[in-house]
Design an enzyme around this catalytic site. Structure first.
Site, PDB file in Angstrom:
ATOM      1  N   TYR A   1      -5.475  26.997 -31.096  1.00 18.46           N
ATOM      2  CA  TYR A   1      -5.960  28.035 -31.513  1.00 18.46           C
ATOM      3  C   TYR A   1      -6.897  28.712 -30.873  1.00 18.46           C
ATOM      4  O   TYR A   1      -7.936  28.652 -31.045  1.00 18.46           O
ATOM      5  CB  TYR A   1      -5.541  28.037 -32.910  1.00 18.46           C
ATOM      6  CG  TYR A   1      -6.231  29.476 -33.481  1.00 18.46           C
ATOM      7  CD1 TYR A   1      -5.072  29.961 -34.046  1.00 18.46           C
ATOM      8  CD2 TYR A   1      -7.315  29.172 -34.364  1.00 18.46           C
ATOM      9  CE1 TYR A   1      -5.248  31.391 -34.714  1.00 18.46           C
ATOM     10  CE2 TYR A   1      -8.043  30.950 -34.600  1.00 18.46           C
ATOM     11  CZ  TYR A   1      -6.992  31.865 -34.701  1.00 18.46           C
ATOM     12  OH  TYR A   1      -6.798  33.217 -34.804  1.00 18.46           O
TER      13      TYR A   1
ATOM     14  N   LYS B   1     -15.987  33.031 -29.055  1.00 20.14           N
ATOM     15  CA  LYS B   1     -16.853  32.759 -30.367  1.00 20.14           C
ATOM     16  C   LYS B   1     -17.827  31.553 -29.226  1.00 20.14           C
ATOM     17  O   LYS B   1     -19.187  31.286 -29.847  1.00 20.14           O
ATOM     18  CB  LYS B   1     -16.356  32.690 -31.197  1.00 20.14           C
ATOM     19  CG  LYS B   1     -15.759  33.004 -32.530  1.00 20.14           C
ATOM     20  CD  LYS B   1     -16.952  34.645 -32.574  1.00 20.14           C
ATOM     21  CE  LYS B   1     -15.766  36.340 -32.896  1.00 20.14           C
ATOM     22  NZ  LYS B   1     -14.681  36.155 -33.832  1.00 20.14           N
TER      23      LYS B   1
ATOM     24  N   HIS C   1     -22.037  39.751 -34.077  1.00 15.05           N
ATOM     25  CA  HIS C   1     -20.752  39.774 -34.157  1.00 15.05           C
ATOM     26  C   HIS C   1     -20.250  41.120 -34.194  1.00 15.05           C
ATOM     27  O   HIS C   1     -20.733  41.195 -35.343  1.00 15.05           O
ATOM     28  CB  HIS C   1     -20.023  38.601 -34.722  1.00 15.05           C
ATOM     29  CG  HIS C   1     -18.172  38.447 -35.511  1.00 15.05           C
ATOM     30  ND1 HIS C   1     -18.159  37.995 -36.736  1.00 15.05           N
ATOM     31  CD2 HIS C   1     -17.953  38.414 -34.869  1.00 15.05           C
ATOM     32  CE1 HIS C   1     -17.382  37.873 -36.970  1.00 15.05           C
ATOM     33  NE2 HIS C   1     -16.689  38.372 -35.432  1.00 15.05           N
TER      34      HIS C   1
ATOM     35  N   ARG D   1      -2.359  36.548 -35.192  1.00 16.67           N
ATOM     36  CA  ARG D   1      -3.330  37.584 -34.142  1.00 16.67           C
ATOM     37  C   ARG D   1      -2.176  38.386 -32.885  1.00 16.67           C
ATOM     38  O   ARG D   1      -1.382  37.534 -32.573  1.00 16.67           O
ATOM     39  CB  ARG D   1      -3.952  36.814 -33.427  1.00 16.67           C
ATOM     40  CG  ARG D   1      -4.721  35.995 -34.698  1.00 16.67           C
ATOM     41  CD  ARG D   1      -6.494  36.902 -34.444  1.00 16.67           C
ATOM     42  NE  ARG D   1      -7.479  36.173 -35.681  1.00 16.67           N
ATOM     43  CZ  ARG D   1      -8.707  37.020 -36.029  1.00 16.67           C
ATOM     44  NH1 ARG D   1      -9.147  37.838 -34.898  1.00 16.67           N
ATOM     45  NH2 ARG D   1      -9.210  36.650 -37.061  1.00 16.67           N
TER      46      ARG D   1
ATOM     47  N   SER E   1     -15.506  37.673 -40.252  1.00 16.04           N
ATOM     48  CA  SER E   1     -14.159  37.943 -39.486  1.00 16.04           C
ATOM     49  C   SER E   1     -13.331  38.228 -40.897  1.00 16.04           C
ATOM     50  O   SER E   1     -13.079  38.477 -41.682  1.00 16.04           O
ATOM     51  CB  SER E   1     -13.942  36.819 -39.641  1.00 16.04           C
ATOM     52  OG  SER E   1     -14.914  36.159 -38.219  1.00 16.04           O
TER      53      SER E   1
ATOM     54  N   ARG F   1     -10.169  29.158 -36.882  1.00 15.61           N
ATOM     55  CA  ARG F   1     -11.039  28.747 -36.388  1.00 15.61           C
ATOM     56  C   ARG F   1     -11.209  27.415 -37.681  1.00 15.61           C
ATOM     57  O   ARG F   1     -11.441  27.699 -39.072  1.00 15.61           O
ATOM     58  CB  ARG F   1     -12.462  29.399 -36.702  1.00 15.61           C
ATOM     59  CG  ARG F   1     -12.457  30.384 -35.116  1.00 15.61           C
ATOM     60  CD  ARG F   1     -13.364  30.736 -35.575  1.00 15.61           C
ATOM     61  NE  ARG F   1     -13.587  32.224 -36.611  1.00 15.61           N
ATOM     62  CZ  ARG F   1     -14.254  32.149 -37.929  1.00 15.61           C
ATOM     63  NH1 ARG F   1     -14.925  31.278 -37.999  1.00 15.61           N
ATOM     64  NH2 ARG F   1     -14.773  33.010 -38.673  1.00 15.61           N
TER      65      ARG F   1
ATOM     66  N   CYS G   1     -12.599  41.685 -41.827  1.00 17.35           N
ATOM     67  CA  CYS G   1     -13.316  42.426 -42.182  1.00 17.35           C
ATOM     68  C   CYS G   1     -13.224  44.146 -41.975  1.00 17.35           C
ATOM     69  O   CYS G   1     -13.933  44.793 -42.654  1.00 17.35           O
ATOM     70  CB  CYS G   1     -14.535  42.201 -43.105  1.00 17.35           C
ATOM     71  SG  CYS G   1     -14.984  40.765 -44.637  1.00 17.35           S
TER      72      CYS G   1
ATOM     73  N   ASP H   1     -15.145  43.249 -31.237  1.00 18.09           N
ATOM     74  CA  ASP H   1     -15.968  41.635 -31.577  1.00 18.09           C
ATOM     75  C   ASP H   1     -17.279  41.354 -31.646  1.00 18.09           C
ATOM     76  O   ASP H   1     -17.413  40.974 -32.792  1.00 18.09           O
ATOM     77  CB  ASP H   1     -14.708  41.161 -31.125  1.00 18.09           C
ATOM     78  CG  ASP H   1     -14.723  39.993 -32.596  1.00 18.09           C
ATOM     79  OD1 ASP H   1     -14.191  39.755 -34.235  1.00 18.09           O
ATOM     80  OD2 ASP H   1     -14.812  38.952 -32.084  1.00 18.09           O
TER      81      ASP H   1
HETATM   82  P1  GTP Z   1     -11.992  39.388 -36.497  1.00 18.95           P
HETATM   83  O1  GTP Z   1     -10.851  39.769 -35.575  1.00 18.95           O
HETATM   84  O2  GTP Z   1     -11.726  38.411 -37.810  1.00 18.95           O
HETATM   85  O3  GTP Z   1     -13.647  39.620 -36.573  1.00 18.95           O
HETATM   86  O4  GTP Z   1     -11.584  41.245 -37.632  1.00 18.95           O
HETATM   87  P2  GTP Z   1     -12.024  42.229 -37.998  1.00 18.95           P
HETATM   88  O5  GTP Z   1     -13.270  42.412 -38.615  1.00 18.95           O
HETATM   89  O6  GTP Z   1     -11.911  42.813 -36.201  1.00 18.95           O
HETATM   90  O7  GTP Z   1     -11.084  42.725 -38.952  1.00 18.95           O
HETATM   91  P3  GTP Z   1     -10.154  44.130 -38.688  1.00 18.95           P
HETATM   92  O8  GTP Z   1     -10.148  45.169 -38.663  1.00 18.95           O
HETATM   93  O9  GTP Z   1      -8.895  43.509 -37.893  1.00 18.95           O
HETATM   94  O10 GTP Z   1      -9.383  44.148 -40.760  1.00 18.95           O
HETATM   95  C1  GTP Z   1      -9.015  42.499 -41.256  1.00 18.95           C
HETATM   96  C2  GTP Z   1      -7.854  43.580 -42.362  1.00 18.95           C
HETATM   97  O11 GTP Z   1      -8.933  43.987 -42.899  1.00 18.95           O
HETATM   98  C3  GTP Z   1      -6.848  44.276 -42.164  1.00 18.95           C
HETATM   99  O12 GTP Z   1      -5.856  43.455 -42.926  1.00 18.95           O
HETATM  100  C4  GTP Z   1      -6.926  45.150 -42.758  1.00 18.95           C
HETATM  101  O13 GTP Z   1      -5.959  46.067 -42.459  1.00 18.95           O
HETATM  102  C5  GTP Z   1      -8.133  45.239 -43.372  1.00 18.95           C
HETATM  103  N1  GTP Z   1      -8.775  45.966 -43.665  1.00 18.95           N
HETATM  104  C6  GTP Z   1      -9.620  46.687 -42.506  1.00 18.95           C
HETATM  105  N2  GTP Z   1     -10.525  48.256 -42.601  1.00 18.95           N
HETATM  106  C7  GTP Z   1     -10.075  48.822 -43.335  1.00 18.95           C
HETATM  107  C8  GTP Z   1     -10.892  49.790 -44.593  1.00 18.95           C
HETATM  108  O14 GTP Z   1     -11.520  49.895 -44.118  1.00 18.95           O
HETATM  109  N3  GTP Z   1     -10.401  49.169 -45.633  1.00 18.95           N
HETATM  110  C9  GTP Z   1      -9.300  48.562 -46.897  1.00 18.95           C
HETATM  111  N4  GTP Z   1      -8.991  48.357 -47.587  1.00 18.95           N
HETATM  112  N5  GTP Z   1      -9.432  47.329 -45.519  1.00 18.95           N
HETATM  113  C10 GTP Z   1      -9.045  47.594 -44.466  1.00 18.95           C
HETATM  114  C1  SPV Z   2     -12.953  35.693 -36.142  1.00 24.49           C
HETATM  115  O1  SPV Z   2     -12.616  34.897 -36.742  1.00 24.49           O
HETATM  116  O2  SPV Z   2     -14.121  36.302 -36.746  1.00 24.49           O
HETATM  117  C2  SPV Z   2     -11.641  36.320 -34.611  1.00 24.49           C
HETATM  118  C3  SPV Z   2     -10.915  35.555 -34.322  1.00 24.49           C
HETATM  119  O3  SPV Z   2     -12.831  37.010 -34.409  1.00 24.49           O
HETATM  120  S1  SPV Z   2     -11.632  33.942 -33.499  1.00 24.49           S
HETATM  121  O4  SPV Z   2     -11.490  34.380 -32.106  1.00 24.49           O
HETATM  122  O5  SPV Z   2     -10.131  33.293 -34.043  1.00 24.49           O
HETATM  123  O6  SPV Z   2     -12.939  33.329 -33.819  1.00 24.49           O
HETATM  124 MN    MN Z   3     -14.403  38.183 -35.170  1.00 22.05          MN
END
Ligand code: GTP
Ligand code: SPV
Ligand code: MN
Length: 599
Positions: free
Chosen positions: A205, A214, A234, A382, A256, A76, A258, A285
């Site tokens: 993208y 979003k 979110h 992704r 994002s 983004r 996290c 999400d």
């Molecule tokens: P968006 O799709 O961007 O909104 O991201 P999201 O909030 O769904 O994050 P996602 O679950 O994909 O995790 C992102 C990164 O954080 C990955 O590399 C995970 O491995 C890492 N991660 C997720 N949960 C944990 C956790 O409990 N501990 C640690 N250390 N890392 C984590």
């Molecule tokens: C984020 O960045 O929080 C996502 C991926 O979930 S995107 O669709 O690119 O916003």
């Molecule tokens: Mn997201």
């Protein structure tokens, strides 16, 4: 030929055709035959074509496709994202703003004739189960088959969305997308909340072009929610059932990359599974939340699939997410194993393919390449996977009523300040806890990674109106829900030791924290009242079966360092000052109270 009699849709599509001047117009009905034909078209494009998708190994990854975007178009772009409300004050200090007339005037020449020699796809879709009282309809016109195929996974796409809209309604979100020349200098992601309109140009993208996600489901929908007494957040949604107990539903907002997808699909540690705890995914999400007839807060996941971060996803860290990607999935900017035509990313396993194509398209020796410190997959690569693929998808996933929410959880990446978990004193304080969220930036957005920034409710990049008014809306929702409002918590999986290693094991072990949260909702677990909220006693976080974690480690993870919090409070004060008169008095008061408790 148009798929609807609705004159509002047809008039708008005609205007977009007149503007973009495509050679052909194709209305997307959502039929398998049409999707198959589009897939054939796009995989048969010549090598080197920017729009090309590749079919993956039909046995190992049936129905899966692979795509690479341009290296300048992988996340983004927050600095090119605008909220175009009539008045600047309505976009607020945390959004880029431009007057709608000015932005339309600036972009119209860019769209003029942009689809000459191309096809315009008219994509009707529903955010939320078709027919749900919480669902809303969108129409996206785009010159990208990649967009059509992704929208098919991420939304309920096709003619049924028009049936749901009806023949006269004007309540649909108009999304105009053209990849144009994918020129970063002329890339714009613009929202016109007062016109129900989104214009996106020069990107191909994810979050910039899948306009249901979003752009609509958060930026436009947050504005609609403020006006219609509901919330677009979110947040992931998950169900937890303890043995003999009722299903509890939890929403959690993390910025994002996290951990939302991971928490939403968590597999409880062995001890919990043996006892019979169950976890189900409703969403990973976005959540749309509204007061139900019973007075409680109900949530739907407006999406139909997962647009998840690939790196770090493995059988060990997130088995359910990986399983979701084993068929009918689109992979973007990961790397290829050229020997068997499968995909690979950092953290999938310890064996990068020798014969690899890295995310920019170069053929490399993956073992050597990664040894030299290069990444085969882009950090924000992704997968787009259908929700129905998820082994732990909730039986309520398609329930038009949604699910009733017991707890709301906020969280971010904080190396020191925030403890593992704490509970707010009440809804107003919980709103404040959300409002003071901060997190280290990630690769999900273009820009520097790892800098702490304030990110209220994980909505800084996604709130479609003045965030001061948004805090006010949260307070109003609390008044509306009264005693039946969910309890509000904050978590931090990312505290680090002096060497910078994460102290808490995270992932499935986060169940141990959720356990305390749901017990608090039932009034069963104890807590200590601290300056920042209710913090658990270390002994009340179950660490059975964890090798490296002792009671002392948990105590350490739960400490509230008053000096750090005083510094944080000063930073919060500075941040809040941006909102001027738009900051609700009740939120300012919460900060004063925190300062008093800290001194
Ligand atoms: P968006 O799709 O961007 O909104 O991201 P999201 O909030 O769904 O994050 P996602 O679950 O994909 O995790 C992102 C990164 O954080 C990955 O590399 C995970 O491995 C890492 N991660 C997720 N949960 C944990 C956790 O409990 N501990 C640690 N250390 N890392 C984590
Ligand atoms: C984020 O960045 O929080 C996502 C991926 O979930 S995107 O669709 O690119 O916003
Ligand atoms: Mn997201």
């Amino acid at each position: 030929m148009s798929l609807t009699k609705n004159p509002n849709v047809n008039k708008w599509v005609d205007e977009m055709i007149a503007l973009c001047k495509p050679d052909n117009v194709v209305w997307i009905d959502g039929s398998q035959a049409q999707l198959d034909a589009l897939t054939e078209e796009v995989v048969n494009l010549p090598e080197g074509s920017r729009d090309k998708l590749y079919k993956l190994n039909e046995e190992k990854l049936p129905g899966c496709l692979y795509h690479r975007t341009l290296p300048n178009d992988v996340a983004r772009v927050e600095d090119r994202t605008f909220i175009c409300s009539k008045e600047k004050i309505d976009a607020g200090p945390t959004n880029n703003w431009c007057a709608p007339d000015e932005m339309y005037a600036k972009l119209t020449p860019l769209y003029d004739g942009v689809m000459k020699g191309r096809t315009m796809y008219v994509i009707p879709y529903s955010m939320g189960p078709i027919g749900s009282p919480l669902a809303k309809v969108g129409v996206e016109v785009s010159d990208s088959i990649y967009v059509v195929l992704n929208m098919n996974i991420m939304t309920r796409m096709g003619a049924a969305a028009f049936e749901n809209l009806g023949d006269t309604s004007n309540d649909f979100v108009r999304g105009l997308h053209s990849k144009a020349d994918v020129d970063p200098e002329n890339r714009y992601i613009c929202h016109f909340p007062e016109d129900n309109t989104i214009w996106s140009i020069n990107s191909a993208y994810g979050g910039n072009v899948l306009l249901g996600k979003k752009c609509f489901a958060l930026r436009i929908a947050s504005y609609q929610g403020k006006n219609e007494q509901w919330m677009a957040e979110h947040m992931l949604i998950l169900g937890i059932k303890k043995p003999g107990g009722e299903m509890k539903y939890v929403c959690a907002a993390f910025p994002s990359a996290c951990g939302k997808t991971n928490l939403a699909m968590l597999i409880p540690p062995e001890g919990y599974r043996a006892k019979g705890y169950e976890v189900y995914t409703v969403g990973d999400d976005i959540a749309w939340l509204k007061k139900g007839e019973d007075g409680r807060l109900w949530a739907i996941n407006p999406e139909n699939g997962f647009f998840g971060v690939a790196p770090g996803t493995s059988e060990k860290t997130n088995y359910n997410a990986l399983a979701s990607t084993r068929k009918n999935t689109i992979f973007t900017n990961v790397s290829l194993n050229n020997d068997d035509n499968t995909v690979w990313w950092e953290g999938l396993d310890k064996n990068p393919p020798v014969n690899a194509t890295e995310w920019k398209g170069a053929i490399v020796n993956g073992v050597e390449y990664t040894k030299e410190g290069n990444k085969l997959a882009h950090p924000n690569s992704r997968f787009t996977a259908p929700a129905i693929n998820c082994p732990c998808i909730s039986p309520e996933f398609n329930n038009p009523k949604g699910v009733p929410i017991d707890a709301i959880v906020f969280g971010g990446r904080r190396a020191k300040t925030a403890p593992l978990v704490y509970q707010s004193f009440d809804w107003a304080h919980g709103t404040f806890v959300g409002a003071i969220m901060a997190s280290e930036t990630t690769a999900a957005a273009a820009g520097q990674v790892g800098v702490v920034r304030r990110d209220p409710m994980a909505m800084i990049p996604f709130c479609g109106y003045n965030m001061g008014d948004y805090f006010g809306h949260w307070l109003e929702m609390g008044d509306l829900l009264g005693e039946k409002a969910p309890k509000i918590f904050n978590v931090n999986w990312f505290r680090t030791d002096d060497e910078g290693h994460f102290i808490w094991p995270g992932f499935g072990d986060n169940m141990r924290v959720l356990d305390w949260i749901i017990e608090r909702c039932d009034g069963n677990a104890e807590a200590n009242e601290t300056a920042i909220g209710y913090v658990p006693n270390a002994k009340d976080i179950d660490i059975e079966g964890l090798d490296d974690i002792t009671l002392e480690t948990v105590e350490d993870l739960l400490t509230v360092d008053k000096e750090l919090w005083k510094q944080d409070a000063a930073n919060i004060k500075e941040f809040f000052a941006k909102f001027g008169g738009k900051l609700p008095a009740k939120i300012a008061e919460q900060l004063e109270n925190l300062e008093k408790r800290l001194s």
